[in-house]
Every structure is written in structure tokens, then in C-alpha cells.
Design a protein around this motif. Sequence first.
Motif: not given
Length: 478
Positions: A368, A456, A371-372, A459
Motif C-alpha cells: 500500500p 483514491d 501507491g494504488p 487504493r
Amino acid sequence: ARYPEQNWYGAYAPRVGAVYSWHDKTVLRAGWGIFYTQAFYPGWGGGIVQDGFSTSPSFSSRLGGIQPAFFLEEGFPQNFEAPPIIRTDYRNGQTILYRPIDANQRSYSHQWNITLDRQLGHDLALSIAYVGSAGRRLPSSIDPINAVDPRHLSMGPALADEFERGMTSLHGVPLPYAGWVEQMTGCSPSVAQALRPFPQYCDDLQGLNENHGESRYNSLQVKLERRLASGFYGLVSYTLSRTVSSGSDDTQREALTWNGAQGVISPFERERNEAIAVTDTPHVLSAAFVYELPFGSGKRFLNAGGVKNALLGGWQISTIFRYSSGLPLFFRVGGTACNVPGPFRAGCIPAIINPDAVFAQEKGSFDPAMGPLLHVTAFEPVSAFNFYRGRGNRIEESVRGFGYHNQDLAFVKNVRVPGGTNLQLRVEVFNLWNWHMFTDGAWGNAAFNTDLSSPDFGRWNGTVTDPRSVQLAARFEF
């Protein structure tokens, strides 16, 4: 009709089974049948519309609570319209519960299997089976009768313009009927609303107990079982399966709602609703073992009684291991980015335009902090969803979340008590190895943001499987 539902007498449920024994160690079984569910009446009202026959008037105090709503000595106020109110336009301009006239036809499924059982040795048996089913008239949310045809999306921003009193048409759309503008108290008298098949109602008329869904399930199931002998029992099973559905994958939650995985396809495009089920797990493996320690009465060691027998005898160790592949992910464009008016009853489902670029990181080494997990550029651009529904499917079969695996362990001590009773002490360890996976085991994508319009997107949202836990228990059996 002047009655709520049609009577239905078509619930025939034939069942056929056959067994053929090749010899004393090999048996072939086959069966087919039709099975019906219970009558499903969703909602707190049990699917019964009470408008006009029931009301819940309320009265509030005024002047910041100084002046009471009413005085008990003067009786309950009667300045409201008391039921029964038998008027065909009673709910015009508002929402209304709708129950299809054919809702009494219960859901059912054809179920069949072909199974080969084979004895291997004295205490080992192998079973291989093909198991399938075909669901019909399943609870669904795919066929509301008050949705607007998507072809009208070409009108663009004009769909939001509202009729004014005295208008007979707007942008070429005629006024539904005289007095319609004045009746629209529950929603705006917009062009999109006027295009509905029943413009007097503000909702989609998603039928309570709509049974228009179908499903297909096919599986290969293998089971190897060792019967309890010499204090040891074992069972290993594996299922390879596929479930395709246009119904609601969770009856109680989804049969009446329009969110998440179901109900986002316009009823004018019902063929797009059939997709891999949100609960589809192609691979499921489980292994269970039980071992009785060889100590105590009737066992090989310490069987003469005494303190050692009391302390060490009667112990049993059991463990269960489970593995299942990841559930399919479903992607949406939400919020204001999905500029499709509500009367069209269509969500914004982006198509995957670059399947090789969906994952920004390898799932096996996902971090995590790096990044996504998902690439937004692999999908139709968010900017395209301006009076546009997208070309995606209800569920994206090719993209799955993280799989799940777990092992539990239990120590059980049985203490025989006079009078034929038993005291059982248990120490149970759940998630023995403290494994953590990016899933909660349901809905497939709960651990990740799958709304392309969100900053987001892709994510991790913090969801993870439960940590190891230890439970102590005692049970008295009589």
C-alpha cells in the motif's frame, strides 16, 4: 387489476434419482429435480402497499418548544386527511410502492448432479461429481417499469430543464397531462421526468418481489475422505465452479436496491445484466483433520487409569484449512462524474480498454505504501461519462480481488463424568498463522476503492482479514 396478484398453481416439483453399482467398490449416482424457494415479501411492510389506508400524522411544538403541539385534554388533533383515502391519484407527484401482478410466482431452480463414488482401500473413499443448477424467476432489480429509454440521453442538458405552469411542451416533449406540474411535489417536473412511462410517479417502480433474474451454476466437486480409524479422520474437498447471474446475488440486501453490483443496467439493455456473480469463487479447497491422542481409556497408552490417564487421556486435536480464489471486482463512475439523470435508471459502468494495465502493482507483492493497486488509465476515461453510461459489464470477470486462506486449530479434552455425562474443555485458535489478506471475504472489492471518479481510486482502504484469536470454552454434555 383490481386484485394484488394473480393466483399461481404452477409450482410442480418433480425429482428423479438413479443409482448404478458397477461392483462393491464403485457406485454411480445421478439426480435431477426442480426446487422452489419460499414466497419472498421484502420490506418492512411485507410488500403490501398501505398508501391511502394508513397514515402517521405528526404534530410539533412551536416557539422553540414553549407552545405545545396540542393539549391532551382537547384530544388528538384532527386537522389531517384521515384514511381510508380511496383515490387513484393519491400518490401522484410522489413515490409509491409497486408490486407486480405476477409476483406470486415463486423462484425456482433446476438442480442436477452426476456422482462417481469409489472406495479406495479399507477406510478411504473418493467422490467425483458434476453438480449444476439453473435458477429461474430469481429476485432481481433489473426490470423497473418506469425508466426512460437511454436513446433520450442525446438531449443532454435539456433533460434537466423544468416545465412551468401553462407550458404544453418543452424541447419537443409534451406535458404529460393537465395539472402535472402542480402535482409534482416529490420531485421536479423536469423533461426527464416527463419522459417516464408513468410520469406521475417519482420513482422507478422497481417491483417488490420482482422475479426476473436467472442464473447458471456448473461445478466439478472432488472429495477424498478417510473414515475415523486408528484415531484419525480426514476430509479433503475441492470445488471448481462458475456462477453466472442476472438476479440478485444477495436476496435480502439486493433484491430491492439499486447499487453496488446489481441494478445499474438500464432495463432497455437487460442483456448486459448477465454477468459473473459477485460471490463467484472458481476455486475452493478445504481440508479437515481430526486426531485422537493415543492416551487414556481404550487407547494404546496410559489406559490403566490413574492421574496420568485423567490428565492426558481424552484429548483430541482438529484443524481446518480453507482456501478460495478472489471474488470479481466491479467498477463504477460515481458522484457528479456520472451525469446520467435518475429517471434513466442506468449507472455509469466503465469498460476496460487496456486489460494488461489494470493492475499498477503485482498482487503477490502489493505494498500500500507504493501507491494504488489499480490503474485508472486502463478504463474508459471519467470525462466521457457526460450523459453516457459506459460500455462495461455489471461484473468484470477478468479482474479479481485477493484470494482468501486460513487455518484454524482446536484442542479438545473430554472428561467423562458419572451418570453418562461429559465435560468438554476446548482451546480454539482461529487464523493460526496470523495471515492477513486484503479482503473481508465478501463483495470482492471491499478492500479497495473502485470508483474511478474518486481521487483514491485503486487504493487500499484499510480493510484486512481478522487477526489470530484464541478462544477458551467449556461445555457440559448430558
